[in-house]
Design an enzyme around this catalytic site. Sequence first.
Site, PDB file in Angstrom:
ATOM      1  N   ASP A  24      19.442  63.927 144.397  1.00 16.07           N
ATOM      2  CA  ASP A  24      20.237  64.728 143.479  1.00 16.07           C
ATOM      3  C   ASP A  24      19.370  65.897 143.014  1.00 16.07           C
ATOM      4  O   ASP A  24      18.329  66.190 143.627  1.00 16.07           O
ATOM      5  CB  ASP A  24      20.784  63.889 142.315  1.00 16.07           C
ATOM      6  CG  ASP A  24      19.677  63.223 141.498  1.00 16.07           C
ATOM      7  OD1 ASP A  24      18.524  63.704 141.523  1.00 16.07           O
ATOM      8  OD2 ASP A  24      19.967  62.217 140.818  1.00 16.07           O
ATOM      9  N   ALA A  25      19.769  66.562 141.931  1.00 17.20           N
ATOM     10  CA  ALA A  25      19.048  67.771 141.524  1.00 17.20           C
ATOM     11  C   ALA A  25      17.612  67.471 141.098  1.00 17.20           C
ATOM     12  O   ALA A  25      16.735  68.333 141.217  1.00 17.20           O
ATOM     13  CB  ALA A  25      19.796  68.453 140.379  1.00 17.20           C
ATOM     14  N   LYS A  26      17.342  66.257 140.631  1.00 12.79           N
ATOM     15  CA  LYS A  26      15.970  65.919 140.221  1.00 12.79           C
ATOM     16  C   LYS A  26      15.002  65.964 141.394  1.00 12.79           C
ATOM     17  O   LYS A  26      13.812  66.211 141.216  1.00 12.79           O
ATOM     18  CB  LYS A  26      15.952  64.528 139.573  1.00 12.79           C
ATOM     19  CG  LYS A  26      16.773  64.423 138.285  1.00 12.79           C
ATOM     20  CD  LYS A  26      16.593  63.092 137.593  1.00 12.79           C
ATOM     21  CE  LYS A  26      17.103  61.919 138.394  1.00 12.79           C
ATOM     22  NZ  LYS A  26      18.577  61.923 138.539  1.00 12.79           N
ATOM     23  N   ARG A  61      14.301  53.566 141.217  1.00  8.54           N
ATOM     24  CA  ARG A  61      12.873  53.880 141.269  1.00  8.54           C
ATOM     25  C   ARG A  61      12.091  52.895 140.396  1.00  8.54           C
ATOM     26  O   ARG A  61      12.411  51.721 140.358  1.00  8.54           O
ATOM     27  CB  ARG A  61      12.631  55.350 140.912  1.00  8.54           C
ATOM     28  CG  ARG A  61      13.360  56.317 141.878  1.00  8.54           C
ATOM     29  CD  ARG A  61      13.125  57.767 141.519  1.00  8.54           C
ATOM     30  NE  ARG A  61      13.706  58.656 142.518  1.00  8.54           N
ATOM     31  CZ  ARG A  61      14.981  59.068 142.503  1.00  8.54           C
ATOM     32  NH1 ARG A  61      15.798  58.672 141.536  1.00  8.54           N
ATOM     33  NH2 ARG A  61      15.425  59.871 143.454  1.00  8.54           N
ATOM     34  N   LYS A 173      33.410  63.311 142.470  1.00  8.33           N
ATOM     35  CA  LYS A 173      32.318  63.945 141.734  1.00  8.33           C
ATOM     36  C   LYS A 173      31.235  64.376 142.706  1.00  8.33           C
ATOM     37  O   LYS A 173      30.861  63.618 143.599  1.00  8.33           O
ATOM     38  CB  LYS A 173      31.718  62.990 140.695  1.00  8.33           C
ATOM     39  CG  LYS A 173      30.691  63.676 139.781  1.00  8.33           C
ATOM     40  CD  LYS A 173      30.238  62.759 138.657  1.00  8.33           C
ATOM     41  CE  LYS A 173      29.165  61.790 139.098  1.00  8.33           C
ATOM     42  NZ  LYS A 173      28.716  60.903 137.989  1.00  8.33           N
ATOM     43  N   LYS A 175      27.288  66.444 143.073  1.00  8.66           N
ATOM     44  CA  LYS A 175      26.065  66.782 142.363  1.00  8.66           C
ATOM     45  C   LYS A 175      25.831  68.291 142.389  1.00  8.66           C
ATOM     46  O   LYS A 175      26.080  68.960 143.401  1.00  8.66           O
ATOM     47  CB  LYS A 175      24.875  66.062 143.007  1.00  8.66           C
ATOM     48  CG  LYS A 175      24.985  64.541 142.975  1.00  8.66           C
ATOM     49  CD  LYS A 175      24.825  64.000 141.577  1.00  8.66           C
ATOM     50  CE  LYS A 175      24.760  62.478 141.574  1.00  8.66           C
ATOM     51  NZ  LYS A 175      24.451  61.930 140.245  1.00  8.66           N
ATOM     52  N   ASP A 204      27.975  66.832 138.318  1.00 11.31           N
ATOM     53  CA  ASP A 204      26.871  66.154 137.627  1.00 11.31           C
ATOM     54  C   ASP A 204      25.580  66.900 137.914  1.00 11.31           C
ATOM     55  O   ASP A 204      25.142  66.983 139.065  1.00 11.31           O
ATOM     56  CB  ASP A 204      26.779  64.715 138.138  1.00 11.31           C
ATOM     57  CG  ASP A 204      25.704  63.898 137.448  1.00 11.31           C
ATOM     58  OD1 ASP A 204      24.995  64.447 136.579  1.00 11.31           O
ATOM     59  OD2 ASP A 204      25.573  62.711 137.781  1.00 11.31           O
ATOM     60  N   GLU A 230      28.778  66.869 133.804  1.00  7.96           N
ATOM     61  CA  GLU A 230      27.969  65.718 133.402  1.00  7.96           C
ATOM     62  C   GLU A 230      26.485  66.061 133.304  1.00  7.96           C
ATOM     63  O   GLU A 230      25.945  66.727 134.191  1.00  7.96           O
ATOM     64  CB  GLU A 230      28.187  64.596 134.422  1.00  7.96           C
ATOM     65  CG  GLU A 230      27.457  63.314 134.117  1.00  7.96           C
ATOM     66  CD  GLU A 230      27.884  62.206 135.060  1.00  7.96           C
ATOM     67  OE1 GLU A 230      27.070  61.277 135.285  1.00  7.96           O
ATOM     68  OE2 GLU A 230      29.021  62.245 135.581  1.00  7.96           O
ATOM     69  N   GLU A 256      24.441  58.338 130.183  1.00 10.43           N
ATOM     70  CA  GLU A 256      24.027  57.291 131.124  1.00 10.43           C
ATOM     71  C   GLU A 256      22.541  56.938 131.042  1.00 10.43           C
ATOM     72  O   GLU A 256      22.149  55.803 131.324  1.00 10.43           O
ATOM     73  CB  GLU A 256      24.340  57.704 132.561  1.00 10.43           C
ATOM     74  CG  GLU A 256      23.486  58.855 133.076  1.00 10.43           C
ATOM     75  CD  GLU A 256      23.788  59.208 134.522  1.00 10.43           C
ATOM     76  OE1 GLU A 256      22.896  59.017 135.364  1.00 10.43           O
ATOM     77  OE2 GLU A 256      24.914  59.665 134.805  1.00 10.43           O
ATOM     78  N   HIS A 306      28.671  54.444 133.464  1.00  5.45           N
ATOM     79  CA  HIS A 306      27.852  54.878 134.591  1.00  5.45           C
ATOM     80  C   HIS A 306      27.549  53.734 135.553  1.00  5.45           C
ATOM     81  O   HIS A 306      27.110  52.661 135.139  1.00  5.45           O
ATOM     82  CB  HIS A 306      26.538  55.453 134.058  1.00  5.45           C
ATOM     83  CG  HIS A 306      25.500  55.678 135.123  1.00  5.45           C
ATOM     84  ND1 HIS A 306      24.402  54.846 135.275  1.00  5.45           N
ATOM     85  CD2 HIS A 306      25.409  56.625 136.084  1.00  5.45           C
ATOM     86  CE1 HIS A 306      23.661  55.286 136.288  1.00  5.45           C
ATOM     87  NE2 HIS A 306      24.253  56.354 136.792  1.00  5.45           N
TER      88      HIS A 306
END
Length: 375
Positions: A24-26, A61, A173, A175, A204, A230, A256, A306
């Site tokens: 995801d964006a992280k 993780r 949804k 990302k 999100d 989100e 979440e 979530h």
Amino acid sequence: MASDRIRHVSLSSVTLPLDVPVSDAKVLTGRQKPMTEIAFLFAEISTEDGHEGVGFSYSKRAGGPAQYAHAKEVGENLLGQDPSDIGKVYDTLLWAGASVGRSGVATQALAAIDIALWDLKAKRAGLPLAKLLGAYRDSVRTYNTSGGFLHAPIEEVKERAARSLAGGIGGIKIKVGQPDMKEDLRRLAAVREHIGEDTPLMVDANQQWDRPSALRFGRAVEELGLVWIEEPLDAYDAEGHAQLAAALDTPIATGEMLSSVAEHVRLIEARAADIIQPDAPRVGGITPFLRLATLADHAGLQLAPHFAMEIHLHLAAAYPREPWVEHFEWLNPLFNERLETRDGRMIVPDRPGLGLTLSEQCRKWAVDGVEFGKA
């Protein structure tokens, strides 16, 4: 009539491998590496009268071994307890680990046990958990997330969205939150065009924007009619989320990543979300989730729990306001049963309790385990 007593407790640490690494964006902003597995803590509880319950917590993780280690330390306190006294049992376990606090790993370790006790109680009553809690509905609006991650090319995202909708799921949804916002907007526009303007669509950002960027994005997508944006900001930035919620027509959803009821109270009091997204395993189980749900309803908030649809379907069905539940098929290999989706909704199973039994594959993925009492 004599009370039943807990006779046996089994705790297991299970590692679920994902089919493909997930981003995801992280990941795209360099804060994390792609996710390749999920760590689970399973609790199985049985009583002298032969009743059984199963529950789980999880960590994406790092953190799974810590949850297991804490549960292992306090688990023996369950023996001899009346399984109906869930609040009392919860307090006993809290005090057993009081010096490490009442949030995060300390209570996520208790979540698996708490959920198992609720599962046991509903099974003993011969009711699905939603019915035991007091259901408002027999099905819940559902949307898919697992097909919309950023590691997937946009054509794959579109194809998986179409497959989800054809399979009875009601919303999609995807990302966002990449370093280049233009790429987010391009992907979002492509999905909106592909699924049509009437299909519920959410995004999100996984906490990756600052306040000006989030406001800029929110204004750019107002015309797309999104169900929500989100986690546009850091999970603990209640003030910033409140500012966005006040400034935008598109609803703001978050919650979440918070790991206690107390943290959610701050979110609620700040009016930082239109839609609150608690996670029962993350906040410590069903017992604290129910406290939080009462506060959220009192504040007039919508609910979209979530992850962990296997648990949250029941909790969402028992929420007074029409909620959403998040569809992820990732956990399917852990259980023998499957949840049904039809006409945009997820159906509450008629099986007692959560309606789940652990698969042989789940047991094969166990990396550690401990038992207390007599099996």
